[in-house]
Motif scaffolding. Structure first.
Motif, PDB file in Angstrom:
ATOM      1  N   MET A   1      -1.229  43.017 -38.639  1.00 55.53           N
ATOM      2  CA  MET A   1      -0.124  42.564 -37.903  1.00 55.53           C
ATOM      3  C   MET A   1       1.028  43.025 -38.762  1.00 55.53           C
ATOM      4  N   PRO A   2       2.104  43.772 -38.128  1.00 57.13           N
ATOM      5  CA  PRO A   2       3.296  43.823 -38.881  1.00 57.13           C
ATOM      6  C   PRO A   2       4.027  42.763 -39.354  1.00 57.13           C
ATOM      7  N   HIS A   3       4.796  43.011 -40.584  1.00 61.84           N
ATOM      8  CA  HIS A   3       5.522  41.821 -40.843  1.00 61.84           C
ATOM      9  C   HIS A   3       6.925  41.772 -40.078  1.00 61.84           C
ATOM     10  N   ILE A   4       7.178  40.534 -39.532  1.00 64.14           N
ATOM     11  CA  ILE A   4       8.365  40.335 -38.831  1.00 64.14           C
ATOM     12  C   ILE A   4       9.082  39.250 -39.569  1.00 64.14           C
ATOM     13  N   THR A   5      10.447  39.465 -39.464  1.00 64.41           N
ATOM     14  CA  THR A   5      11.211  38.322 -39.764  1.00 64.41           C
ATOM     15  C   THR A   5      11.695  37.380 -38.747  1.00 64.41           C
ATOM     16  N   PRO A   6      11.225  36.191 -38.803  1.00 63.20           N
ATOM     17  CA  PRO A   6      11.770  35.285 -37.511  1.00 63.20           C
ATOM     18  C   PRO A   6      12.875  35.018 -37.421  1.00 63.20           C
ATOM     19  N   SER A   7      13.097  34.656 -36.221  1.00 60.34           N
ATOM     20  CA  SER A   7      14.589  34.362 -35.575  1.00 60.34           C
ATOM     21  C   SER A   7      14.701  32.995 -35.667  1.00 60.34           C
ATOM     22  N   LEU A   8      15.989  32.250 -35.591  1.00 58.61           N
ATOM     23  CA  LEU A   8      16.017  30.779 -35.267  1.00 58.61           C
ATOM     24  C   LEU A   8      17.015  30.987 -34.099  1.00 58.61           C
ATOM     25  N   THR A   9      16.697  29.907 -33.238  1.00 57.92           N
ATOM     26  CA  THR A   9      17.182  29.534 -31.862  1.00 57.92           C
ATOM     27  C   THR A   9      17.692  28.301 -32.105  1.00 57.92           C
ATOM     28  N   MET A  10      18.767  27.848 -31.716  1.00 57.30           N
ATOM     29  CA  MET A  10      19.445  26.548 -31.592  1.00 57.30           C
ATOM     30  C   MET A  10      19.103  26.108 -30.201  1.00 57.30           C
ATOM     31  N   GLY A  11      18.476  25.072 -29.749  1.00 55.59           N
ATOM     32  CA  GLY A  11      18.208  24.675 -28.482  1.00 55.59           C
ATOM     33  C   GLY A  11      19.146  23.813 -27.927  1.00 55.59           C
ATOM     34  N   PRO A  12      19.143  23.744 -26.429  1.00 51.53           N
ATOM     35  CA  PRO A  12      20.040  22.898 -25.816  1.00 51.53           C
ATOM     36  C   PRO A  12      20.181  21.424 -26.278  1.00 51.53           C
ATOM     37  N   VAL A  13      21.435  20.855 -26.218  1.00 52.55           N
ATOM     38  CA  VAL A  13      21.845  19.617 -26.463  1.00 52.55           C
ATOM     39  C   VAL A  13      21.232  18.706 -25.380  1.00 52.55           C
ATOM     40  N   TYR A  14      20.165  17.889 -25.771  1.00 49.44           N
ATOM     41  CA  TYR A  14      19.423  17.012 -24.894  1.00 49.44           C
ATOM     42  C   TYR A  14      20.257  15.726 -24.352  1.00 49.44           C
ATOM     43  N   TYR A  15      21.125  15.247 -25.472  1.00 52.97           N
ATOM     44  CA  TYR A  15      21.605  14.076 -25.478  1.00 52.97           C
ATOM     45  C   TYR A  15      23.102  14.076 -24.687  1.00 52.97           C
ATOM     46  N   LEU A  16      23.603  13.033 -24.114  1.00 53.05           N
ATOM     47  CA  LEU A  16      25.056  13.034 -23.529  1.00 53.05           C
ATOM     48  C   LEU A  16      25.951  12.890 -24.894  1.00 53.05           C
ATOM     49  N   TRP A  17      26.764  13.965 -25.166  1.00 53.77           N
ATOM     50  CA  TRP A  17      27.889  13.934 -25.970  1.00 53.77           C
ATOM     51  C   TRP A  17      28.900  14.498 -25.155  1.00 53.77           C
ATOM     52  N   ASP A  18      30.000  13.684 -25.177  1.00 51.47           N
ATOM     53  CA  ASP A  18      31.250  13.936 -24.704  1.00 51.47           C
ATOM     54  C   ASP A  18      31.700  15.399 -24.856  1.00 51.47           C
ATOM     55  N   GLY A  19      32.626  15.811 -23.886  1.00 50.67           N
ATOM     56  CA  GLY A  19      32.711  17.226 -23.849  1.00 50.67           C
ATOM     57  C   GLY A  19      33.358  18.002 -25.061  1.00 50.67           C
TER      58      GLY A  19
END
Length: 312
Positions: A1-19
């Motif tokens: 399997m070729p080497h890959i450089t993994p990416s990072l994903t910032m997921g959605p904010v699940y909590y209620l933060w004000d605008g």
């Protein structure tokens, strides 16, 4: 399997933060966080949508100017016509890729490139291949999968990019009713957005006062925080293309920097774990699901165990 450089994903904010807090969080992620993709949009409760709606356009612009790929999230539970209409409009009118968090979105996305979020139960390779055949270009696997299952899915689904939920309180369940509002003496229809008082969720304890779960509006998440820093190398080796960081009420730029440093080999895992505990002291770290244990467990690496024994 070729080497890959993994990416990072910032997921959605699940909590209620004000605008403004939600906006400023994403501005800082755009400017400072070493992440490749950012998922934005309300995922948990449609009643919260109006808090972030005025800021979505400027957040997208800031993220894209910083070179981040922006993905729009869909609701995890659609129960009302207005929610269904919002999902339909988002998919029909969006210039950005969309992430499905509920099966109700899949029919609308069929044939269009899209992502699958960790709230969709993808538990085997057959499901992953089916979704890939319908247009899914990436799938974030649910956090409760053990490594053996992740490995099997990766080996048998080479044409779909797979992500793993690598940091954050784990999403466990979602309901049409709001236990968070009920716990504070309100009902869902007149909740007064009481969940906004708990930007990291409302802790729940058992009758004998043991920490158990955390309420986040209609969503239930784990008390512990999944942290797969010590498992990144093994996951990369079997072909996982990316790791998802789920925003908590802490310095997520620092969290992302730790994960990037470990992925790039610039920091030892043991040091990164200790730093992570200092960055996010609100919840004990866990990795039990990955090791086919109860999710709240922390399974130390062999090196950690040997170090502890030597110290004793």
């Amino acid at each position: 399997m070729p080497h890959i450089t993994p990416s990072l994903t910032m997921g959605p904010v699940y909590y209620l933060w004000d605008g403004p807090k939600w906006r400023d969080f994403h501005f800082r992620i755009a400017d400072e966080a070493p992440v490749d993709r950012v998922v934005i949009g309300e995922t948990v409760c449609s009643k919260r949508q109006h808090f972030i709606e005025p800021h979505i356009a400027e957040v997208i612009e800031r993220l894209e100017d910083a070179g981040k790929t922006v993905i729009l999230s869909t609701l995890a539970l659609v129960t009302l016509e207005r929610e269904s209409r919002h999902v339909r409009d988002s998919i029909a009118n969006s210039e950005h890729p969309v992430e499905a968090n509920d099966l109700s979105a899949l029919g609308l996305l069929n044939g269009k490139p899209h992502s699958i979020g960790p709230l969709v139960n993808v538990y085997n390779a057959a499901t992953a291949r089916l979704l890939g055949g319908r247009g899914a270009t990436s799938i974030c696997l649910p956090p409760e999968l053990p490594f053996s299952s992740v490995k099997a899915i990766a080996e048998q689904t080479p044409d779909v990019a797979l992500e793993v939920f690598a940091f954050g309180r784990m999403p466990l369940a979602i309901s049409a009713r709001c236990a968070h509002a009920r716990a504070k003496g309100h009902i869902k229809d007149n909740c007064q957005f009481i969940c906004g008082d708990d930007p990291d969720g409302l802790p729940v304890k058992t009758l004998d006062r043991q920490s158990f779960l955390v309420l986040n509006g209609v969503q239930t998440v784990s008390h512990t925080c999944q942290a797969l820093l010590g498992e990144l190398a093994d996951l990369t080796a079997v072909g996982i293309f990316g790791f998802r960081l789920s925003p908590q009420d802490c310095d997520m730029v620092a969290v992302a920097s730790l994960y990037r440093s470990v992925i790039d080999g610039d920091m030892e895992t043991d040091e990164a774990i200790e730093r992570l505990r200092a960055i996010y002291p609100s919840a004990p770290l866990s990795n039990g699901f990955h090791h086919a244990r109860e999710g709240a467990a922390w399974v130390a690496r062999a090196r950690d165990t040997a170090h502890s024994a030597a110290g004793a």
